[in-house]
Design a protein around this motif. Sequence first.
Motif, mmCIF file in Angstrom:
data_model
loop_
_atom_site.group_PDB
_atom_site.id
_atom_site.type_symbol
_atom_site.label_atom_id
_atom_site.label_comp_id
_atom_site.label_asym_id
_atom_site.label_seq_id
_atom_site.Cartn_x
_atom_site.Cartn_y
_atom_site.Cartn_z
ATOM 1 N N GLN A 18 0.814 -1.214 0.000
ATOM 2 C CA GLN A 18 0.000 0.000 0.000
ATOM 3 C C GLN A 18 0.851 1.270 0.000
ATOM 4 O O GLN A 18 0.333 2.375 0.081
ATOM 5 C CB GLN A 18 -0.930 0.004 1.228
ATOM 6 C CG GLN A 18 -1.901 -1.181 1.254
ATOM 7 C CD GLN A 18 -2.684 -1.248 2.555
ATOM 8 O OE1 GLN A 18 -2.417 -0.484 3.477
ATOM 9 N NE2 GLN A 18 -3.632 -2.164 2.618
ATOM 10 N N LEU A 33 3.611 5.740 3.954
ATOM 11 C CA LEU A 33 2.412 5.011 4.346
ATOM 12 C C LEU A 33 1.584 5.977 5.183
ATOM 13 O O LEU A 33 1.739 6.052 6.409
ATOM 14 C CB LEU A 33 2.784 3.755 5.157
ATOM 15 C CG LEU A 33 3.413 2.608 4.364
ATOM 16 C CD1 LEU A 33 4.018 1.568 5.290
ATOM 17 C CD2 LEU A 33 2.363 1.952 3.455
ATOM 18 N N PRO A 34 0.742 6.781 4.517
ATOM 19 C CA PRO A 34 0.026 7.850 5.227
ATOM 20 C C PRO A 34 -0.807 7.341 6.402
ATOM 21 O O PRO A 34 -0.931 8.022 7.423
ATOM 22 C CB PRO A 34 -0.861 8.464 4.135
ATOM 23 C CG PRO A 34 -0.234 8.067 2.847
ATOM 24 C CD PRO A 34 0.401 6.745 3.086
ATOM 25 N N GLU A 35 -1.396 6.141 6.267
ATOM 26 C CA GLU A 35 -2.255 5.620 7.331
ATOM 27 C C GLU A 35 -1.478 5.411 8.633
ATOM 28 O O GLU A 35 -2.040 5.503 9.726
ATOM 29 C CB GLU A 35 -2.894 4.294 6.902
ATOM 30 C CG GLU A 35 -3.803 4.381 5.683
ATOM 31 C CD GLU A 35 -3.023 4.373 4.380
ATOM 32 O OE1 GLU A 35 -1.769 4.294 4.443
ATOM 33 O OE2 GLU A 35 -3.648 4.476 3.315
ATOM 34 N N LEU A 36 -0.175 5.130 8.499
ATOM 35 C CA LEU A 36 0.653 4.882 9.686
ATOM 36 C C LEU A 36 1.522 6.089 10.028
ATOM 37 O O LEU A 36 2.286 6.045 10.999
ATOM 38 C CB LEU A 36 1.544 3.655 9.456
ATOM 39 C CG LEU A 36 0.810 2.357 9.083
ATOM 40 C CD1 LEU A 36 1.814 1.234 8.916
ATOM 41 C CD2 LEU A 36 -0.229 1.987 10.142
ATOM 42 N N PRO A 71 -3.159 -1.902 13.494
ATOM 43 C CA PRO A 71 -4.324 -2.097 12.637
ATOM 44 C C PRO A 71 -4.056 -3.214 11.620
ATOM 45 O O PRO A 71 -3.028 -3.217 10.958
ATOM 46 C CB PRO A 71 -4.475 -0.741 11.937
ATOM 47 C CG PRO A 71 -3.748 0.222 12.800
ATOM 48 C CD PRO A 71 -2.654 -0.518 13.464
#
Length: 356
Positions: A18, A33-36, A71
């Motif tokens: 991702q 990894l923007p989500e993290l 997550p």
Amino acid sequence: MLGPVGVLTRYLEKAMAQARYDLLGPGRFVAELPELGLRVEAPHLEATREALREALEAWLLETLRSGLLPPGLEGNEDPVRTRFFALAQEMWRLLKEGAQAPSSEAPKPLEPPKPRKALSLEEWLKALGIQVVKKPQEEEEKEKVLTRLALFLGDRYPSLEKLYERLKQSLSTKRQFELSLSEATQEEIANSTQFCTMLKQYAFLTSYHYKNEERRIRAKASTEGFVQNFLTGGWLERYVAERLRKFLRSKNLPHEVAVGYQVTLPGGEAMELDVLVRVGERFFWFEAKTGDFQAHIAKYAGLKKVLGLTARESFLVLLGMDKARAKELSALHGLTVVNQANFIEVFQEVLEGHAA
């Protein structure tokens, strides 16, 4: 059923799939990894991918150490997985206690290296043993006018070539010149008359007349020193410098561009360097010639060595030079020979080739 290591391996692979990658500029790749909240930079794509994976692994270990489930690792209760996470947390606790024990002194964390400041053009020349005699300096308003004229002539040179040749002849003879536009295209007529109007407006021409019925220009160039210097070649130096500035600004690259450094070489020879360019920590040199270059090209090839530059970092911009002949000259003399229409394209290839 796969063991715990398989669980983490699949998690890391899924997360890396991702990742987002982008090229910020020459030698500046970014992965995130923007989500993290993870983001890294490196000079190559593969190095960026490795740096992101290391950052992801460090983040995962720190998350596990804190007793949280990242997550994507939540799910139905699995006794094997639960036991694995418990062991991982216990391992981190023991390592932390060992590092804090009185019997062993904890090493000080390494300070990140301070970013090295790039040398300025003047500092670079001095480091090469080249003495700067006079730095380029122009009055702001005068610079604007000269740049405007240089851009007009350089951008439209194919349609202004005949006019420019007559202008140079007028400068050498100090006489009025005539130019018939009876067989010229509408573009040539429009550009020629507009350029002459601009030159007359700023007193680069002492006289200018255009008879529409005859389609004939009659004009005389000024004999002032700075006008002659500009029209016989100074304009091309300014054109090259201004186009380089605009290109580097459009790419958001840290840079410095200067025209007309007067220097003394280590051997005592006095020189004027037409255009010097710094992009980050890389340096480039451009010489611009509007006329005969044959008597100078060997000297330029030698000067390239004094400046410590490669052939791809040393440019000779020749007005109206055929591309095929430019390639032959480049191979023969160890310089990058280009013309006024393609030097930015070739310069961009040099920058991107270095980044790749």
